[in-house]
Design a protein around this motif. Structure first.
Motif, mmCIF file in Angstrom:
data_model
loop_
_atom_site.group_PDB
_atom_site.id
_atom_site.type_symbol
_atom_site.label_atom_id
_atom_site.label_comp_id
_atom_site.label_asym_id
_atom_site.label_seq_id
_atom_site.Cartn_x
_atom_site.Cartn_y
_atom_site.Cartn_z
ATOM 1 N N UNK A 32 -2.985 15.150 5.258
ATOM 2 C CA UNK A 32 -2.526 14.319 6.184
ATOM 3 C C UNK A 32 -1.091 14.436 5.913
ATOM 4 N N UNK A 33 -0.055 14.301 7.016
ATOM 5 C CA UNK A 33 1.127 14.670 6.977
ATOM 6 C C UNK A 33 1.865 13.295 6.310
ATOM 7 N N UNK A 34 1.558 12.223 6.804
ATOM 8 C CA UNK A 34 2.192 10.908 6.425
ATOM 9 C C UNK A 34 0.918 9.866 6.240
ATOM 10 N N UNK A 35 0.134 10.216 5.105
ATOM 11 C CA UNK A 35 -0.952 9.587 4.481
ATOM 12 C C UNK A 35 -0.564 8.030 4.491
ATOM 13 N N UNK A 36 -1.412 7.044 5.122
ATOM 14 C CA UNK A 36 -0.925 5.557 4.864
ATOM 15 C C UNK A 36 -0.205 5.101 5.791
ATOM 16 N N UNK A 37 0.509 5.820 6.791
ATOM 17 C CA UNK A 37 1.763 5.222 7.511
ATOM 18 C C UNK A 37 1.113 4.619 8.850
ATOM 19 N N UNK A 38 -0.318 4.659 9.093
ATOM 20 C CA UNK A 38 -1.020 3.961 10.235
ATOM 21 C C UNK A 38 -0.426 4.217 11.607
ATOM 22 N N UNK A 39 -0.737 5.328 12.241
ATOM 23 C CA UNK A 39 -0.443 5.913 13.588
ATOM 24 C C UNK A 39 -1.052 4.922 14.685
ATOM 25 N N UNK A 40 -0.374 4.566 15.587
ATOM 26 C CA UNK A 40 -0.960 3.810 16.611
ATOM 27 C C UNK A 40 -2.166 4.545 17.240
ATOM 28 N N UNK B 66 4.173 4.486 13.866
ATOM 29 C CA UNK B 66 3.356 4.543 12.614
ATOM 30 C C UNK B 66 3.806 2.876 11.940
ATOM 31 N N UNK B 67 2.831 2.229 12.051
ATOM 32 C CA UNK B 67 3.161 0.634 11.902
ATOM 33 C C UNK B 67 3.585 0.463 10.447
ATOM 34 N N UNK B 68 3.091 1.187 9.486
ATOM 35 C CA UNK B 68 3.496 1.054 8.141
ATOM 36 C C UNK B 68 4.472 2.063 7.562
ATOM 37 N N UNK B 69 5.190 2.592 8.459
ATOM 38 C CA UNK B 69 6.192 3.822 7.933
ATOM 39 C C UNK B 69 7.100 3.148 7.084
ATOM 40 N N UNK B 70 7.245 1.984 7.143
ATOM 41 C CA UNK B 70 8.623 1.332 6.229
ATOM 42 C C UNK B 70 8.123 0.993 4.883
ATOM 43 N N UNK B 71 6.693 1.217 4.727
ATOM 44 C CA UNK B 71 5.918 1.033 3.201
ATOM 45 C C UNK B 71 5.745 2.478 2.683
ATOM 46 N N UNK B 72 6.097 3.282 3.484
ATOM 47 C CA UNK B 72 5.763 4.783 2.972
ATOM 48 C C UNK B 72 7.100 5.510 2.211
ATOM 49 N N UNK B 73 6.948 6.522 1.534
ATOM 50 C CA UNK B 73 8.103 7.161 0.914
ATOM 51 C C UNK B 73 7.829 8.489 1.228
ATOM 52 N N UNK B 74 8.245 9.067 2.531
ATOM 53 C CA UNK B 74 7.967 10.356 2.865
ATOM 54 C C UNK B 74 9.693 10.530 3.476
#
Length: 231
Positions: A126-134, A206-214
């Motif tokens: 998955x490209x951005x695991x944990x980012x929570x796409x809408x 991606x609701x949790x994008x600000x909690x990811x480090x990509x």
């Protein structure tokens, strides 16, 4: 100034706070005329933002569902032509438990549905695991989850960020209200639905994008965010 004038002037959060504070007075004729305009503008912006994000994701080769068999797999779908009928049927099924908020009604009337989840069946990494796409299903699919004599106090709207990444998780459910309401809580986030959408667009879909480090996600958000409208 009216609510819609203030909303268009940038007072988006302030207007919704005042609308919420009105409680049942929001449904008084004089108030509701203004609130209807605000809701229409809000969800036109939601539709606009989703289209921008969708196009930008396509530009970077994002892996949406490739073998689409059902409407809920579509990245974006416009409102169902039978939305009003389907909403009436939904309201009938849940009438003993409560009311769906106007925010969800307007989403289905103006936006339709969306699914920005990664197709992990095709591309397991998955490209951005944990980012929570809408991911909000079509009204037809939502209705299928609401059986006759429905006895729950909320309705499942989406899998949580773990389910979206093919991990056992829980769900995001929208609260049914005892009396008609402009908005209601999205359980799993415990914030109103419109605030959830606001947070999601702050994070570019991606609701949790600000909690990811990509780095690639940060770059994507830096490109997309200036193009989005505040809701």
């Amino acid at each position: 100034m009216t609510y819609i004038e203030r909303y268009l002037n940038g007072e988006t959060k302030e207007v919704y706070k005042e609308i919420t504070d009105l409680g049942q007075e929001a449904f008084y004729a004089d108030n509701f005329t203004q609130i209807d305009f605000v809701l229409q503008e809000t969800f036109k912006r939601v539709a606009f933002n989703l289209n921008i994000i969708y196009q930008e994701l396509k530009n970077i080769g994002y892996q949406f569902t490739s073998d689409i068999k059902y409407d809920w797999q579509q990245p974006l779908l416009p409102p169902d032509p039978n939305t009003e009928i389907l909403l009436s049927e939904l309201k009938s099924k849940i009438r003993e438990r409560g009311h769906i908020p106007l925010s969800l009604e307007y989403f289905y009337k103006i936006v339709g549905s969306c699914n920005f989840c990664w197709d992990w069946g095709v591309s397991p990494v998955i490209l951005w695991e944990g980012a929570d796409p809408i991911d909000i299903p079509p009204i037809k699919d939502l209705l299928e989850m609401v059986y006759d004599d429905y006895d729950c106090e909320d309705i499942l709207i989406s899998g949580d960020y773990l389910q979206k990444d093919n991990v056992s998780g829980s769900c995001y459910n929208i609260e049914l209200t005892a009396t008609p309401a402009v908005d209601s809580l999205l359980h799993g986030w415990d914030i109103p639905f419109i605030e959830y959408l606001r947070l999601t667009f702050k994070n570019c879909g991606f609701t949790m994008a600000d909690q990811c480090n990509y780095e690639s996600l940060t770059s994507f958000c830096n490109t997309v965010k200036p193009k989005l409208k505040e809701i």
